[in-house]
Design an enzyme around this catalytic site. Structure first.
Site, PDB file in Angstrom:
ATOM      1  N   LYS A   1      23.765  24.601  75.147  1.00 40.47           N
ATOM      2  CA  LYS A   1      23.973  23.178  75.463  1.00 40.47           C
ATOM      3  C   LYS A   1      25.447  22.908  75.793  1.00 40.47           C
ATOM      4  O   LYS A   1      25.759  22.259  76.784  1.00 40.47           O
ATOM      5  CB  LYS A   1      23.565  22.284  74.270  1.00 40.47           C
ATOM      6  CG  LYS A   1      22.142  22.509  73.786  1.00 40.47           C
ATOM      7  CD  LYS A   1      21.798  21.606  72.601  1.00 40.47           C
ATOM      8  CE  LYS A   1      22.568  21.880  71.321  1.00 40.47           C
ATOM      9  NZ  LYS A   1      22.306  23.189  70.697  1.00 40.47           N
TER      10      LYS A   1
ATOM     11  N   ARG B   1      19.345  14.242  66.983  1.00 40.75           N
ATOM     12  CA  ARG B   1      18.795  15.439  66.335  1.00 40.75           C
ATOM     13  C   ARG B   1      17.740  15.114  65.312  1.00 40.75           C
ATOM     14  O   ARG B   1      17.189  16.025  64.690  1.00 40.75           O
ATOM     15  CB  ARG B   1      19.918  16.126  65.586  1.00 40.75           C
ATOM     16  CG  ARG B   1      20.464  17.342  66.254  1.00 40.75           C
ATOM     17  CD  ARG B   1      21.674  17.671  65.448  1.00 40.75           C
ATOM     18  NE  ARG B   1      21.949  19.042  65.338  1.00 40.75           N
ATOM     19  CZ  ARG B   1      22.850  19.670  66.091  1.00 40.75           C
ATOM     20  NH1 ARG B   1      23.441  19.058  67.064  1.00 40.75           N
ATOM     21  NH2 ARG B   1      23.114  20.907  65.849  1.00 40.75           N
TER      22      ARG B   1
ATOM     23  N   ARG C   1      29.574  34.534  69.248  1.00 39.67           N
ATOM     24  CA  ARG C   1      30.325  33.423  69.834  1.00 39.67           C
ATOM     25  C   ARG C   1      31.738  33.337  69.252  1.00 39.67           C
ATOM     26  O   ARG C   1      31.962  33.556  68.079  1.00 39.67           O
ATOM     27  CB  ARG C   1      29.606  32.101  69.570  1.00 39.67           C
ATOM     28  CG  ARG C   1      30.461  30.912  70.030  1.00 39.67           C
ATOM     29  CD  ARG C   1      29.695  29.640  70.096  1.00 39.67           C
ATOM     30  NE  ARG C   1      29.082  29.300  68.826  1.00 39.67           N
ATOM     31  CZ  ARG C   1      28.284  28.252  68.663  1.00 39.67           C
ATOM     32  NH1 ARG C   1      27.978  27.491  69.695  1.00 39.67           N
ATOM     33  NH2 ARG C   1      27.770  28.000  67.493  1.00 39.67           N
TER      34      ARG C   1
ATOM     35  N   ARG D   1      20.298  26.746  60.109  1.00 42.92           N
ATOM     36  CA  ARG D   1      20.337  25.820  61.245  1.00 42.92           C
ATOM     37  C   ARG D   1      19.044  25.906  62.065  1.00 42.92           C
ATOM     38  O   ARG D   1      18.560  24.894  62.575  1.00 42.92           O
ATOM     39  CB  ARG D   1      21.554  26.121  62.121  1.00 42.92           C
ATOM     40  CG  ARG D   1      22.853  25.640  61.471  1.00 42.92           C
ATOM     41  CD  ARG D   1      24.067  26.342  62.047  1.00 42.92           C
ATOM     42  NE  ARG D   1      24.299  26.064  63.438  1.00 42.92           N
ATOM     43  CZ  ARG D   1      24.987  26.852  64.262  1.00 42.92           C
ATOM     44  NH1 ARG D   1      25.530  27.979  63.812  1.00 42.92           N
ATOM     45  NH2 ARG D   1      25.169  26.515  65.510  1.00 42.92           N
TER      46      ARG D   1
ATOM     47  N   ARG E   1      33.145  30.199  64.359  1.00 45.99           N
ATOM     48  CA  ARG E   1      32.739  29.031  63.554  1.00 45.99           C
ATOM     49  C   ARG E   1      32.164  29.477  62.214  1.00 45.99           C
ATOM     50  O   ARG E   1      31.430  30.454  62.140  1.00 45.99           O
ATOM     51  CB  ARG E   1      31.675  28.228  64.319  1.00 45.99           C
ATOM     52  CG  ARG E   1      32.273  27.190  65.224  1.00 45.99           C
ATOM     53  CD  ARG E   1      31.276  26.520  66.135  1.00 45.99           C
ATOM     54  NE  ARG E   1      30.048  26.043  65.522  1.00 45.99           N
ATOM     55  CZ  ARG E   1      29.110  25.364  66.183  1.00 45.99           C
ATOM     56  NH1 ARG E   1      29.263  25.095  67.471  1.00 45.99           N
ATOM     57  NH2 ARG E   1      28.026  24.968  65.582  1.00 45.99           N
TER      58      ARG E   1
HETATM   59  P1  AP5 Z   1      26.817  27.317  73.281  1.00 50.02           P
HETATM   60  O1  AP5 Z   1      26.903  26.744  74.667  1.00 50.02           O
HETATM   61  O2  AP5 Z   1      27.985  27.185  72.394  1.00 50.02           O
HETATM   62  O3  AP5 Z   1      25.453  26.818  72.572  1.00 50.02           O
HETATM   63  P2  AP5 Z   1      25.085  25.438  71.906  1.00 50.02           P
HETATM   64  O4  AP5 Z   1      23.684  25.126  72.296  1.00 50.02           O
HETATM   65  O5  AP5 Z   1      26.130  24.411  72.206  1.00 50.02           O
HETATM   66  O6  AP5 Z   1      25.081  25.878  70.382  1.00 50.02           O
HETATM   67  P3  AP5 Z   1      25.683  25.168  69.076  1.00 50.02           P
HETATM   68  O7  AP5 Z   1      25.768  26.212  68.007  1.00 50.02           O
HETATM   69  O8  AP5 Z   1      26.924  24.414  69.430  1.00 50.02           O
HETATM   70  O9  AP5 Z   1      24.550  24.224  68.720  1.00 50.02           O
HETATM   71  P4  AP5 Z   1      24.363  23.445  67.459  1.00 50.02           P
HETATM   72  O10 AP5 Z   1      23.474  22.413  67.983  1.00 50.02           O
HETATM   73  O11 AP5 Z   1      23.874  24.194  66.297  1.00 50.02           O
HETATM   74  O12 AP5 Z   1      25.877  23.055  66.995  1.00 50.02           O
HETATM   75  P5  AP5 Z   1      26.670  21.699  67.033  1.00 50.02           P
HETATM   76  O13 AP5 Z   1      28.090  22.011  67.246  1.00 50.02           O
HETATM   77  O14 AP5 Z   1      26.016  20.719  67.920  1.00 50.02           O
HETATM   78  O15 AP5 Z   1      26.442  28.868  73.466  1.00 50.02           O
HETATM   79  C1  AP5 Z   1      26.294  29.730  72.349  1.00 50.02           C
HETATM   80  C2  AP5 Z   1      26.855  31.123  72.690  1.00 50.02           C
HETATM   81  O16 AP5 Z   1      26.052  31.701  73.706  1.00 50.02           O
HETATM   82  C3  AP5 Z   1      28.292  31.103  73.232  1.00 50.02           C
HETATM   83  O17 AP5 Z   1      28.941  32.246  72.770  1.00 50.02           O
HETATM   84  C4  AP5 Z   1      28.113  31.171  74.741  1.00 50.02           C
HETATM   85  O18 AP5 Z   1      29.215  31.777  75.374  1.00 50.02           O
HETATM   86  C5  AP5 Z   1      26.840  32.001  74.865  1.00 50.02           C
HETATM   87  N1  AP5 Z   1      26.020  31.649  76.034  1.00 50.02           N
HETATM   88  C6  AP5 Z   1      25.807  30.400  76.555  1.00 50.02           C
HETATM   89  N2  AP5 Z   1      24.993  30.465  77.620  1.00 50.02           N
HETATM   90  C7  AP5 Z   1      24.657  31.782  77.755  1.00 50.02           C
HETATM   91  C8  AP5 Z   1      23.819  32.498  78.688  1.00 50.02           C
HETATM   92  N3  AP5 Z   1      23.164  31.872  79.678  1.00 50.02           N
HETATM   93  N4  AP5 Z   1      23.694  33.823  78.515  1.00 50.02           N
HETATM   94  C9  AP5 Z   1      24.359  34.482  77.507  1.00 50.02           C
HETATM   95  N5  AP5 Z   1      25.165  33.864  76.619  1.00 50.02           N
HETATM   96  C10 AP5 Z   1      25.303  32.532  76.746  1.00 50.02           C
HETATM   97  O19 AP5 Z   1      26.445  21.201  65.530  1.00 50.02           O
HETATM   98  C11 AP5 Z   1      27.049  21.864  64.449  1.00 50.02           C
HETATM   99  C12 AP5 Z   1      26.776  21.114  63.161  1.00 50.02           C
HETATM  100  O20 AP5 Z   1      27.336  19.789  63.248  1.00 50.02           O
HETATM  101  C13 AP5 Z   1      25.302  20.894  62.810  1.00 50.02           C
HETATM  102  O21 AP5 Z   1      24.740  22.000  62.150  1.00 50.02           O
HETATM  103  C14 AP5 Z   1      25.405  19.664  61.920  1.00 50.02           C
HETATM  104  O22 AP5 Z   1      25.874  19.995  60.618  1.00 50.02           O
HETATM  105  C15 AP5 Z   1      26.497  18.835  62.596  1.00 50.02           C
HETATM  106  N6  AP5 Z   1      25.939  17.943  63.630  1.00 50.02           N
HETATM  107  C16 AP5 Z   1      26.197  17.966  64.970  1.00 50.02           C
HETATM  108  N7  AP5 Z   1      25.504  17.014  65.600  1.00 50.02           N
HETATM  109  C17 AP5 Z   1      24.788  16.366  64.648  1.00 50.02           C
HETATM  110  C18 AP5 Z   1      23.851  15.303  64.676  1.00 50.02           C
HETATM  111  N8  AP5 Z   1      23.507  14.714  65.840  1.00 50.02           N
HETATM  112  N9  AP5 Z   1      23.300  14.900  63.504  1.00 50.02           N
HETATM  113  C19 AP5 Z   1      23.636  15.476  62.332  1.00 50.02           C
HETATM  114  N10 AP5 Z   1      24.494  16.502  62.230  1.00 50.02           N
HETATM  115  C20 AP5 Z   1      25.072  16.947  63.379  1.00 50.02           C
HETATM  116 MG    MG Z   2      27.493  23.320  71.035  1.00 47.17          MG
END
Ligand code: AP5
Ligand code: MG
Length: 218
Positions: A13, A88, A127, A171, A160
């Protein structure tokens, strides 16, 4: 363009939202990035959020909804936005609908990234993120030009805390229990397009652009 990027942790994402938002001149509103910034600044909200994030749990809805409400009113969000990682939970989706309705706006499309669990684990454990600009890298799939340094801003790359295997498993469980019900929520409103989130970032980017252009096959 007003889009939601929905998908499990590691689905890509952030990678895709960054590129598309940059091209379109609209902000990527990533609640995870916003919470990590608050934690790094050591604000009360950030420190509270960190305790949930590090163990892979969701931060309480009211905290996240408050952040998004404020962000949607910023001048740069008036032309459009990509919501990355929000909503979410069903409560967040309902709150978003109200927030947008109050502003006479609506979401145009919700893109769901489908990626196998095995691939998610590979992506998350490899990552690395820039501490300064939050740009994501991967040790194998998208390494930086200079080891440990961000290509864009020269910031330090780090892993991270919630990318440990235990936190990643938690997660994924949280996603299945609390976020997956949003698929039906948006499908029933005719807003959902599921895309294959595996393949090259360019292929996935093309699928997203087609979906954002109005293809509703989900
Ligand atoms: P990346 O693009 O970083 O993936 P992502 O979908 O953004 O993954 P996240 O881990 O950020 O998702 P998340 O939803 O768990 O975390 P968030 O920060 O939102 O890609 C991942 C890896 O793959 C990278 O290394 C990239 O280079 C690689 N990659 C990408 N595309 C690729 C491809 N096509 N092929 C190969 N490799 C590829 O949330 C973190 C925490 O914050 C949550 O757990 C929660 O505690 C809190 N939080 C955030 N939002 C909320 C909410 N709305 N409500 C409550 N808590 C929240
Ligand atoms: Mg992300």
């Amino acid at each position: 363009m007003r889009l939601i990027f929905l998908g499990p942790p590691g689905a890509g994402k952030g990678t895709q939202a960054r590129t598309l938002a940059g091209e379109q001149g609209i902000p990527q509103i990533a609640t995870g990035d916003m919470l990590r910034e608050a934690a790094a600044r050591g604000t009360r909200l950030g420190l509270e959020a960190k305790s949930y994030m590090n163990r892979g749990a969701l931060v309480p809805d009211d905290v996240v909804v408050g952040l998004v409400a404020e962000r949607l009113d910023a001048p740069d969000a008036q032309k459009g936005f990509i919501l990355d990682g929000f909503p979410r939970t069903l409560a967040q989706a309902e709150a978003l609908e109200r927030l947008l309705k109050d502003r006479e706006l609506a979401v145009e499309r919700v893109i769901y990234f489908e990626v196998s669990e095995q691939e998610l684990l590979r992506r998350l454990t490899g990552r690395r993120m820039c501490r300064q600009c939050e740009h994501p890298y991967h040790v194998e799939f998208s390494p930086p030009k200079r080891a440990g340094r961000c290509d864009r801003c020269g910031g330090e790359l780090y892993q991270r805390e919630d990318d440990s295997e235990a936190a990643v498993r938690r997660r994924l469980e949280v996603h299945a229990a609390q976020t997956a019900p949003l698929l039906e929520y948006y499908r029933s409103r005719g807003l959902l397009t599921a895309i294959r989130g595996e393949g090259s970032p360019q292929e996935i980017g093309s699928a997203i652009r087609r979906a954002a252009g109005g293809n509703t096959a989900a």
